[in-house]
Scaffold this motif. Structure first.
Motif, PDB file in Angstrom:
ATOM      1  N   ILE A 195       0.878  -1.226  -0.068  1.00  0.00           N
ATOM      2  CA  ILE A 195      -0.029   0.079  -0.136  1.00  0.00           C
ATOM      3  C   ILE A 195       0.856   1.174   0.084  1.00  0.00           C
ATOM      4  O   ILE A 195       1.681   1.592   0.796  1.00  0.00           O
ATOM      5  CB  ILE A 195      -0.799  -0.002   1.254  1.00  0.00           C
ATOM      6  N   LEU A 196       0.894   2.004  -1.098  1.00  0.00           N
ATOM      7  CA  LEU A 196       1.661   3.146  -1.218  1.00  0.00           C
ATOM      8  C   LEU A 196       1.038   4.439  -0.814  1.00  0.00           C
ATOM      9  O   LEU A 196       1.891   5.410  -0.502  1.00  0.00           O
ATOM     10  CB  LEU A 196       2.209   3.296  -2.607  1.00  0.00           C
ATOM     11  N   PRO A 250      -6.643   8.806  -2.650  1.00  0.00           N
ATOM     12  CA  PRO A 250      -6.389   7.571  -3.377  1.00  0.00           C
ATOM     13  C   PRO A 250      -5.385   6.560  -2.773  1.00  0.00           C
ATOM     14  O   PRO A 250      -4.351   6.860  -2.081  1.00  0.00           O
ATOM     15  CB  PRO A 250      -5.732   8.143  -4.641  1.00  0.00           C
ATOM     16  N   ILE A 251      -5.869   5.054  -2.818  1.00  0.00           N
ATOM     17  CA  ILE A 251      -5.104   4.075  -2.503  1.00  0.00           C
ATOM     18  C   ILE A 251      -4.371   3.365  -3.464  1.00  0.00           C
ATOM     19  O   ILE A 251      -5.060   2.911  -4.304  1.00  0.00           O
ATOM     20  CB  ILE A 251      -6.060   3.091  -1.624  1.00  0.00           C
ATOM     21  N   SER A 252      -2.964   3.757  -3.240  1.00  0.00           N
ATOM     22  CA  SER A 252      -2.302   3.363  -4.455  1.00  0.00           C
ATOM     23  C   SER A 252      -1.665   1.752  -3.887  1.00  0.00           C
ATOM     24  O   SER A 252      -0.889   1.496  -3.060  1.00  0.00           O
ATOM     25  CB  SER A 252      -0.988   4.055  -4.800  1.00  0.00           C
ATOM     26  N   LEU A 253      -1.751   0.647  -4.668  1.00  0.00           N
ATOM     27  CA  LEU A 253      -1.554  -0.594  -4.445  1.00  0.00           C
ATOM     28  C   LEU A 253      -0.533  -1.041  -5.726  1.00  0.00           C
ATOM     29  O   LEU A 253      -0.717  -1.108  -6.893  1.00  0.00           O
ATOM     30  CB  LEU A 253      -2.682  -1.614  -4.419  1.00  0.00           C
ATOM     31  N   MET A 254       0.517  -1.699  -5.074  1.00  0.00           N
ATOM     32  CA  MET A 254       1.393  -2.105  -6.087  1.00  0.00           C
ATOM     33  C   MET A 254       1.832  -3.807  -5.797  1.00  0.00           C
ATOM     34  O   MET A 254       2.106  -3.942  -4.608  1.00  0.00           O
ATOM     35  CB  MET A 254       2.713  -1.383  -6.161  1.00  0.00           C
ATOM     36  N   ILE A 255       2.030  -4.437  -6.779  1.00  0.00           N
ATOM     37  CA  ILE A 255       2.563  -6.025  -6.703  1.00  0.00           C
ATOM     38  C   ILE A 255       3.538  -5.882  -7.675  1.00  0.00           C
ATOM     39  O   ILE A 255       3.481  -5.828  -8.863  1.00  0.00           O
ATOM     40  CB  ILE A 255       1.436  -7.008  -7.157  1.00  0.00           C
TER      41      ILE A 255
END
Lengths: 356, 356, 356, 356
Positions: free
Chosen positions: B67-68, B80-85
């Motif tokens: 979660i960024l 905004p919820i930024s999700l990175m994989i």
């Protein structure tokens, strides 16, 4: 995007209720310079118009369209095109029963639950009369995609399907069912007549094909061509299922059987099959784009059905008013319209991002 | 709405390619104050994760989510919820064949036709790896609809369907197929194994049910709950059909057989059937919301298929790389995610217009 | 459109907080085939980067951009471009005072009123650090409009304006104020230094000009080019006013004085004046597009100001941390970015509807 | 978002041209259950109506609004509200000159450049008649925000400003200028009369204030309340500048002078000043929301101005037809409408994300 607007660049917004003074559509984003008059729209409305045969509702609506804006010197100007269809045959009727109790299968209870009350005259906004506005908008969309031909037909009524071997496109307009198989049309005449007389109703499956769609239309991921078609078709009253190409049947095929092999062709690849319905990765492949749409039987039946009143008391309700014994039949021109509207939008979206 | 964005108020945008450094999602419009950590998301990603059994692709991706943004003190902030994989196992491989010739059934040709060239490594953006970002976003959406429970399962593989009489929700997580029928799961083990060994592939049908959805969600006409679900599901890779409730089967029923009668209940009406799949007029009725989704067999098969090269010459192509023999299996958590995302959006839309 | 997304076809979504691990932008709808590397973006970020002179905040951020998706073989693919900038210098600090009391002029109270709580570290999402993501996105937008040149400069600081007669575009990059008038730059050095030392702050006015914009961009009525520019610029932190062309001054002119007469020119009409700022009826006329933007003085000052605590008690607050004495200065590259982003979007919108 | 649609949840789409049969607006997303009749709309149209004094255009339009949908039993149903205003006084006139040559300052050339041709009758879609549709929509928006009072007035005509010390809200409706200063109104009578007789024109500045807006409305980053207001106001015909609160003047203040200190109050903080115009971080603070809007002098003047023909030849053009000598005057009700429309939308957006 508004609740009552569809599309991203070529967009239309519909308004109006079954028993209001009029209904209509506002088209925004239409390319300028297209020749457009009311005569370009009326034939499509006439196809969908009620009261043309005993197999559709006996409500008599001329469905005359008026163009109120967006056209000058016979050509679209690029500004909003406002289309209006006046309601004429809102027969004076006693709606007290429908106002009081919910018709199962109709939107009555859901609208009350959502909005706190509802326009119960003929279903208000939830009436399939709204689709007249789509058909009018779809006629304009067709002008924006002259390279494309769109044709819908009824493939199945009440579980009785056409014989693909007897498919004859020329038959589609020869019977009141948009049926491409003359034998099936004869059978359906009895089938629908029996349902009508019994106060019962039947479902139907519509197929629609667009030819001439060039490869490259469709905007992955969430504006894929198939995703947009699914949304467009599922928004039609009474629709419960949408398939692209082989649809659910594809789920039963092996990867080998479902392949659409390619060979060198004159203009891009020549495909040896079209299980995919002309769409791969959400983008058109240049093959015919194919969609199938399932319409449930209309919920208006003469047999009383258990229900509840607005006050939550037990009741029974039967529909005596005018309605279609098989609402799917008149769905054919509506599916055509939605196909045209989606394709026009995707053409413009493609041009926006990729030029040409 | 952007091409790669879904939703109207609760919206998410995904980005990333199969073989890029990472993929992710940005969620916008999430209500503030929801407890959220990576541990709320990871279990859903683990369900979709490849390489967990021999029935899915052998690509080994830990699919750890980061979660960024958008969370502070363990709660969503409304921003905004930024999700990175991060992608880990982008195995170095020779892509020259795929770069040169189009794999039938894949998006290769369509992407080239649209964009002029394509990222051919693992399918680039058209890879089903994109669905990991949806599953992550869906986990957040669930938090916004705590009143709702969502469950998907596989109902059919390669034409072999479960026995409804043997449906046991507790079985769904007991086998690698999300299969609620233990006997069917045993049969599918052989079926999928055979396909895998033969380098063939199988289609599947996923069913998904959401319980606890109150009456009133859904925004007619063009943001109907069913229309949004159709769009959401059809946008998933390999999906070719979507049904709400009885779907195509409803088209074969009479109006009487398809009715969902109501009786007085404790909290609103009690429905005696659910042919409609919990939606009427595009609005939830309070019944379970039901959708069925058809996945085609993956187009990656060992048998060579006729195709053409970028230069338009005849060729044959067979897929030797890692892939799922039945991509539909891992579709189950993706369909769940899309259901959650649509419902969260509709809840917020309903609250916007109607309060409460 | 999402809250954190701007644009209609060429769209970008930003995410991230002042003191989170990173911030970024996802660009959707970018045309394919544009040459793009991190080196195309970095120079624009370097212009906006803090800590480059004593006239900006002393926070040291390298603001290195990473491209995480959407580029293959050095070219944009047409799929989402994900850009990430890691936060490095989130200096460990005691935020207890800011957490407790609202800084007047900042978003503190408004965020609490809206969301119920807030990320108080450096202003969280309301920090001007968000504009780094815009600048990165703007650099990509520039590639989509190679026909256009964009240049912003500071026209006024603390009420001290440049002398138009001394305007020299070559000076703009010769001083830390983006000032085209060398004499004014010298004066501003003292002015801003004094404010900085006194713990005070100053406002500024930025002007921005785009040349090379062809006639015809802009989408009446509610996506007019000037309307979009106004929205884009007013969304920048600390902006309180936007003017197109002569702006408020035009309201003081007679119709005769405000006219932009035309004469026959080589490529379309030759305009004899540009009071309109290159826009008529919301559509570009082919003249330079001109916008002016007013930035208020930053609200962070050393002088204690009356305020209230979260609990509603009287308090005083002074800002001791790092901040810009004149936040408008670093607004210049941000206004340039917004101009580029609006024009790229309008170019694509125009192409969608009108072709070419 | 469509070109001709404004808003995100409470949305309206306008259509129609100056000399078409009618113009109108479709409102989508309006809350259900609001009492609405044509009488709620007409008074606002009457304020904007032309021909009511010698200071506005002599075109005689009754501007009677009709509600075509979305209302049942005197209440909004939650479905689209279609409003129509028929054009009556499209005076038969010779448009050959306007068709042939471009009027400088008007949209003539820009429309031709964009669309390839234009509806030249009265400016077609670019006519300020479109704002009648906004005013009608704005009247509906007011019903959705009963907690808010909105008032606009003219602050300046032709550079002659009101004396703030003489501001008297009760005067605003006592003169044909929406002027709150009786002395200024007397001066303007001569000023505008002189301009009218000379065939010249004047600009104006409108101020608008909304009281009763609770803290918390506004959706950062790209749907900030101020950003939306800027877009809404800049989209009005002839507008060239927008300010929030002190606007450009704020750029000349020190941080100390620009502060809006707070003290404990009965309902949230009590602010000691309102330089910010009631908005911080894009979110309302509970103070009055203030916007100022600059209208250029109308470009229609009697003095011939150099121009070119469609064929690119030199020409001169003078405007002899009916027009407003100061189009800004009638801008007051339009700015009020846009304020109402933005606030209604933001109220619903806030409710969507944050409940309540």
């Amino acid at each position: 995007m508004s609740f009552n607007t569809f599309g991203r660049v070529f967009r239309f917004t519909t308004w109006g209720e079954s028993h209001g003074p009029a209904l209509g559509a506002v088209i925004d984003g239409c390319p300028p310079g297209l020749a457009l008059s009311e005569d370009d729209i009326q034939p499509f409305l006439d196809k969908r118009r009620p009261g043309t045969s005993r197999f559709t509702t006996q409500r008599r609506e001329p469905d005359r369209v008026k163009i109120l804006s967006g056209v000058f010197d016979g050509k679209t100007t690029g500004t909003p095109i406002s289309l209006m269809i006046e309601n004429v045959d809102q027969r004076s009727k006693d709606y007290s029963e429908v106002a009081k109790a919910y018709r199962p299968g109709h939107a009555d209870y859901a609208y009350d639950a959502k909005y706190g009350f509802r326009d119960y005259r003929g279903g208000g906004r939830s009436s399939a009369r709204e689709t007249a506005a789509r058909v009018a908008a779809g006629a304009v969309a067709r002008l924006a995609i002259p390279e494309v031909s769109i044709r819908a037909w009824v493939e199945e009524i009440g579980g009785d399907t056409i014989d693909p071997a007897k498919f004859d496109a020329a038959e589609i307009d020869n019977n009141p069912f948009f049926c491409p198989d003359a034998d099936a049309a004869a059978r359906w005449e009895r089938l629908v007549d029996d349902a009508r007389k019994a106060g019962s109703s039947l479902g139907a499956v519509i197929a629609c094909e667009a030819t001439g769609v060039p490869a490259g239309w469709g905007a992955p991921i969430y504006a894929k061509l198939d995703s947009e078609l699914a949304s467009a078709c599922m928004s039609i009253n009474a629709v419960k299922g949408v398939e692209i190409g082989d649809g659910f049947e594809a789920a039963r095929l092996s990867g080998e059987a479902n392949a659409d092999p390619m060979r060198p062709g004159n203009h891009g690849p020549q495909f040896l099959a079209n299980h995919a319905g002309g769409i791969a990765g959400g983008i058109s492949t240049g093959q015919p784009v194919r969609v199938r749409v399932a319409f449930k039987p209309t919920s208006s039946i003469l047999t009383p059905v258990e229900t509840v009143t607005r006050e939550g008391e037990a009741a029974e309700i039967a529909t005596k008013g005018r309605h279609d014994p098989c609402v799917g039949i008149r769905g054919a021109p509506v599916v055509e319209a939605m196909m045209a509207l989606v394709l026009a939008d995707q053409k413009l979206l493609h041009r926006a991002q990729c030029g040409g």
